[in-house]
Write an enzyme that holds these catalytic residues in place. Structure first.
Site, PDB file in Angstrom:
ATOM      1  N   SER A   6       0.831  -1.217   0.000  1.00  0.00           N
ATOM      2  CA  SER A   6       0.000   0.000   0.000  1.00  0.00           C
ATOM      3  C   SER A   6       0.863   1.265   0.000  1.00  0.00           C
ATOM      4  CB  SER A   6      -0.986  -0.002   1.170  1.00  0.00           C
ATOM      5  OG  SER A   6      -0.332   0.173   2.398  1.00  0.00           O
ATOM      6  N   ASN A   7       2.019   1.214   0.645  1.00  0.00           N
ATOM      7  CA  ASN A   7       2.920   2.384   0.563  1.00  0.00           C
ATOM      8  C   ASN A   7       3.468   2.552  -0.851  1.00  0.00           C
ATOM      9  OD1 ASN A   7       3.679   3.913   3.220  1.00  0.00           O
ATOM     10  ND2 ASN A   7       3.381   1.778   3.825  1.00  0.00           N
ATOM     11  N   LYS A  16      22.784 -15.276  -1.274  1.00  0.00           N
ATOM     12  CA  LYS A  16      22.197 -13.935  -1.170  1.00  0.00           C
ATOM     13  C   LYS A  16      22.969 -12.952  -2.037  1.00  0.00           C
ATOM     14  CE  LYS A  16      19.892 -10.777   1.771  1.00  0.00           C
ATOM     15  NZ  LYS A  16      19.561 -10.369   3.130  1.00  0.00           N
ATOM     16  N   HIS A  68       9.694   2.412   8.750  1.00  0.00           N
ATOM     17  CA  HIS A  68       9.421   1.393   9.777  1.00  0.00           C
ATOM     18  C   HIS A  68       8.326   1.916  10.707  1.00  0.00           C
ATOM     19  CE1 HIS A  68      10.154  -1.963  12.435  1.00  0.00           C
ATOM     20  NE2 HIS A  68      10.085  -1.112  13.448  1.00  0.00           N
TER      21      HIS A  68
HETATM   22  C1  GRF Z   1       4.600  -0.459   6.533  1.00  0.00           C
HETATM   23  O1  GRF Z   1       3.923  -0.275   7.739  1.00  0.00           O
HETATM   24  C2  GRF Z   1       6.043  -0.098   6.655  1.00  0.00           C
HETATM   25  O2  GRF Z   1       6.300   0.822   7.686  1.00  0.00           O
HETATM   26  C3  GRF Z   1       6.699  -1.409   7.007  1.00  0.00           C
HETATM   27  O3  GRF Z   1       5.973  -2.372   6.336  1.00  0.00           O
HETATM   28  C4  GRF Z   1       4.646  -1.924   6.118  1.00  0.00           C
HETATM   29  C5  GRF Z   1       4.355  -2.129   4.676  1.00  0.00           C
HETATM   30  O4  GRF Z   1       3.009  -1.983   4.406  1.00  0.00           O
HETATM   31  N1  GRF Z   1       8.095  -1.418   6.690  1.00  0.00           N
HETATM   32  P1  GRF Z   1       2.491  -1.953   2.896  1.00  0.00           P
HETATM   33  O5  GRF Z   1       2.980  -3.250   2.254  1.00  0.00           O
HETATM   34  O6  GRF Z   1       3.069  -0.748   2.255  1.00  0.00           O
HETATM   35  O7  GRF Z   1       1.000  -1.912   2.988  1.00  0.00           O
END
Ligand code: GRF
Length: 188
Positions: free
Chosen positions: A13-14, A66, A110
């Site tokens: 979603s971000n 990796k 985060h």
């Molecule tokens: C977010 O809350 C971000 O802070 C963390 O992982 C989550 C990702 O959420 N690192 P999305 O996949 O963007 O919905």
């Protein structure tokens, strides 16, 4: 244009929010080349397809190490001319190969007020803690888990009658403002 790649492992979603902001013109000078994901079948892939953003799916288990996984990513990133990497729910520690190439040009978000509640389920950790506030942090990426230099934090309340889901929603909504704002400020 400055080219950025967004790395995600799950919902995305971000990622979607950042692409929407770019498409609306809120992040002038920035172009998202592609979504990079380390998992097949995750929701961020669907979101990228709807947004017409190319997707690279590379699963570390398909590589001998990796390092060879990250070297493969580096080739893709270099072919696309990617200058910055934006991690948005990328559930993996970044190793030397990528860090060396993108040191100082890799951001992460985060969902806690770091240095509190590093690692998994940071919102759950805050929810269980009895704290009255939590929030989210954007930081540079180093080899540790959520340990890089902090750039900006934004906080929100933890209300007495919140469910964990209420708090997750409040933190996510805050991230949709925080991350684009920091990207616009830092990636130049
Ligand atoms: C977010 O809350 C971000 O802070 C963390 O992982 C989550 C990702 O959420 N690192 P999305 O996949 O963007 O919905």
């Amino acid at each position: 244009m400055i080219k950025i790649a967004i790395f995600a492992s799950g919902s995305g979603s971000n990622f979607e929010n950042i692409v929407n902001r770019v498409q609306k013109g809120d992040l002038p000078g920035i172009e998202v080349t592609a979504l990079y994901t380390d998992k097949a079948g995750v929701k961020c892939i669907e979101r990228a397809e709807k947004l017409n953003i190319p997707v690279h799916i590379n699963q570390p288990k398909d590589f001998i190490s990796k390092s060879s996984y990250e070297q493969h990513l580096l080739k893709l990133l270099s072919n696309e001319g990617v200058q910055w990497i934006v991690l948005a729910g990328y559930m993996r520690l970044v190793s030397e190969d990528l860090l060396h190439a993108y040191e100082g040009r890799m951001l992460n978000i985060h969902p806690s007020l770091l240095p509190k509640y590093k690692g998994l389920d940071a919102i759950g950790q805050a929810y269980e803690s009895g704290d009255k506030v939590t929030g989210s942090t954007v930081h540079f990426v180093d080899s540790g888990m959520d340990t890089g230099e902090i750039i900006e934090q934004q906080q929100c309340d933890i209300k007495p009658d919140d469910t964990k889901e209420d708090l997750e929603e409040r933190v996510k909504n805050l991230e949709y403002e925080l991350y684009p704002r920091v990207i616009a400020k830092i990636i130049k």
